[in-house]
Design a protein around this motif. Structure first.
Motif, short mmCIF file in Angstrom:
data_model
loop_
_atom_site.label_atom_id
_atom_site.label_comp_id
_atom_site.label_asym_id
_atom_site.label_seq_id
_atom_site.Cartn_x
_atom_site.Cartn_y
_atom_site.Cartn_z
N VAL A 27 20.84 19.96 -73.74
CA VAL A 27 21.50 19.37 -72.58
C VAL A 27 20.88 18.00 -72.33
O VAL A 27 19.66 17.86 -72.32
CB VAL A 27 21.34 20.27 -71.33
CG1 VAL A 27 21.97 19.62 -70.12
CG2 VAL A 27 21.95 21.64 -71.59
N THR A 28 21.73 16.99 -72.14
CA THR A 28 21.26 15.63 -71.89
C THR A 28 22.01 15.01 -70.72
O THR A 28 23.01 15.55 -70.25
CB THR A 28 21.48 14.72 -73.12
OG1 THR A 28 22.88 14.65 -73.39
CG2 THR A 28 20.76 15.24 -74.34
N PHE A 29 21.51 13.90 -70.23
CA PHE A 29 22.23 13.09 -69.26
C PHE A 29 23.06 12.08 -70.03
O PHE A 29 22.58 11.48 -70.99
CB PHE A 29 21.27 12.34 -68.33
CG PHE A 29 20.47 13.23 -67.42
CD1 PHE A 29 21.07 13.89 -66.37
CD2 PHE A 29 19.11 13.40 -67.60
CE1 PHE A 29 20.35 14.71 -65.53
CE2 PHE A 29 18.37 14.20 -66.77
CZ PHE A 29 18.99 14.87 -65.72
N ASP A 30 24.32 11.87 -69.63
CA ASP A 30 25.12 10.85 -70.30
C ASP A 30 24.79 9.47 -69.73
O ASP A 30 23.97 9.33 -68.82
CB ASP A 30 26.62 11.17 -70.21
CG ASP A 30 27.17 11.16 -68.79
OD1 ASP A 30 26.63 10.45 -67.92
OD2 ASP A 30 28.16 11.86 -68.54
N ARG A 31 25.41 8.44 -70.26
CA ARG A 31 25.11 7.06 -69.87
C ARG A 31 25.33 6.81 -68.37
O ARG A 31 24.53 6.17 -67.72
CB ARG A 31 25.98 6.10 -70.69
CG ARG A 31 25.69 4.64 -70.45
CD ARG A 31 26.57 3.78 -71.31
NE ARG A 31 26.31 4.01 -72.72
CZ ARG A 31 25.71 3.14 -73.50
NH1 ARG A 31 25.32 2.00 -73.02
NH2 ARG A 31 25.51 3.42 -74.77
N GLU A 55 22.94 6.07 -62.89
CA GLU A 55 22.75 6.46 -61.49
C GLU A 55 21.30 6.81 -61.20
O GLU A 55 20.74 6.41 -60.17
CB GLU A 55 23.64 7.66 -61.13
CG GLU A 55 25.09 7.32 -60.92
CD GLU A 55 25.87 8.51 -60.43
OE1 GLU A 55 25.54 9.05 -59.36
OE2 GLU A 55 26.81 8.92 -61.14
N LEU A 56 20.69 7.57 -62.09
CA LEU A 56 19.30 7.99 -61.90
C LEU A 56 18.35 6.79 -61.91
O LEU A 56 17.48 6.67 -61.04
CB LEU A 56 18.89 8.99 -62.99
CG LEU A 56 19.55 10.36 -62.91
CD1 LEU A 56 19.33 11.14 -64.19
CD2 LEU A 56 19.04 11.13 -61.70
N LEU A 57 18.53 5.89 -62.86
CA LEU A 57 17.63 4.74 -62.96
C LEU A 57 17.88 3.73 -61.85
O LEU A 57 16.95 3.03 -61.42
CB LEU A 57 17.76 4.09 -64.34
CG LEU A 57 17.21 4.97 -65.48
CD1 LEU A 57 17.52 4.35 -66.83
CD2 LEU A 57 15.72 5.20 -65.32
N ASN A 58 19.11 3.66 -61.35
CA ASN A 58 19.42 2.80 -60.21
C ASN A 58 18.65 3.28 -58.97
O ASN A 58 18.00 2.49 -58.27
CB ASN A 58 20.93 2.79 -59.96
CG ASN A 58 21.38 1.71 -59.04
OD1 ASN A 58 20.59 1.10 -58.34
ND2 ASN A 58 22.67 1.46 -59.04
N LEU A 59 18.71 4.58 -58.70
CA LEU A 59 17.97 5.16 -57.58
C LEU A 59 16.47 4.98 -57.80
O LEU A 59 15.74 4.58 -56.87
CB LEU A 59 18.29 6.65 -57.42
CG LEU A 59 17.44 7.41 -56.40
CD1 LEU A 59 17.67 6.87 -55.00
CD2 LEU A 59 17.75 8.90 -56.47
N TYR A 60 16.00 5.22 -59.01
CA TYR A 60 14.58 5.06 -59.32
C TYR A 60 14.13 3.62 -59.04
O TYR A 60 13.08 3.41 -58.42
CB TYR A 60 14.33 5.43 -60.79
CG TYR A 60 12.91 5.19 -61.22
CD1 TYR A 60 11.89 6.06 -60.83
CD2 TYR A 60 12.57 4.08 -61.98
CE1 TYR A 60 10.57 5.83 -61.21
CE2 TYR A 60 11.26 3.85 -62.36
CZ TYR A 60 10.27 4.72 -61.97
OH TYR A 60 8.97 4.49 -62.33
N GLY A 61 14.91 2.65 -59.45
CA GLY A 61 14.57 1.25 -59.21
C GLY A 61 14.46 0.91 -57.74
O GLY A 61 13.54 0.20 -57.31
N ARG A 62 15.38 1.44 -56.94
CA ARG A 62 15.33 1.20 -55.48
C ARG A 62 14.09 1.83 -54.86
O ARG A 62 13.44 1.24 -54.01
CB ARG A 62 16.59 1.74 -54.81
CG ARG A 62 17.83 0.93 -55.13
CD ARG A 62 19.01 1.27 -54.21
NE ARG A 62 19.31 2.68 -54.08
CZ ARG A 62 20.16 3.34 -54.86
NH1 ARG A 62 20.79 2.73 -55.83
NH2 ARG A 62 20.38 4.63 -54.66
#
Length: 107
Positions: free
Chosen positions: A12-16, A21-28
């Motif tokens: 199971v993986t995360f798609d692009r 979305e995950l990295l956008n939240l992480y950056g904030r």
């Protein structure tokens, strides 16, 4: 040792879009000084995006994608360090809002 059906079990993986979305939240959250590190784990039955305040600690939150729960509670969940499920649902963006609210509180 061959696998039934002749192929390896799927991971199971995360798609692009999900990773974006995950990295956008992480950056904030990094910009706000809340988070400092992350880890991504792709397992046979689920994928996890874990965030840390310090890399030597247990994760503050784990964002979990578990396709086996998609028809029941929703494939996505946010789990706190204590194991408490903060939010669960079928759409990643809606589930992530539980973490974004903590960022948007202004004192």
């Amino acid at each position: 040792m061959p696998f039934p059906g002749g192929s390896k079990p799927a991971t199971v993986t995360f798609d692009r879009r999900e990773l974006s979305e995950l990295l956008n939240l992480y950056g904030r959250m990094v910009a706000a000084g809340e988070w400092r590190d992350y880890a991504i784990d792709f397992l046979k039955d689920k994928a996890e995006f874990s965030v840390y305040r310090r890399s030597s600690e247990v994760p503050l939150y784990r964002i979990v994608k578990d396709p086996a729960l998609a028809k029941r509670q929703g494939a996505y969940s946010v789990v706190a360090a204590t194991g408490l499920v903060l939010k669960r649902g079928p759409e990643l963006s809606r589930v992530l809002r539980v973490l974004d609210k903590k960022l948007s509180v202004v004192g």
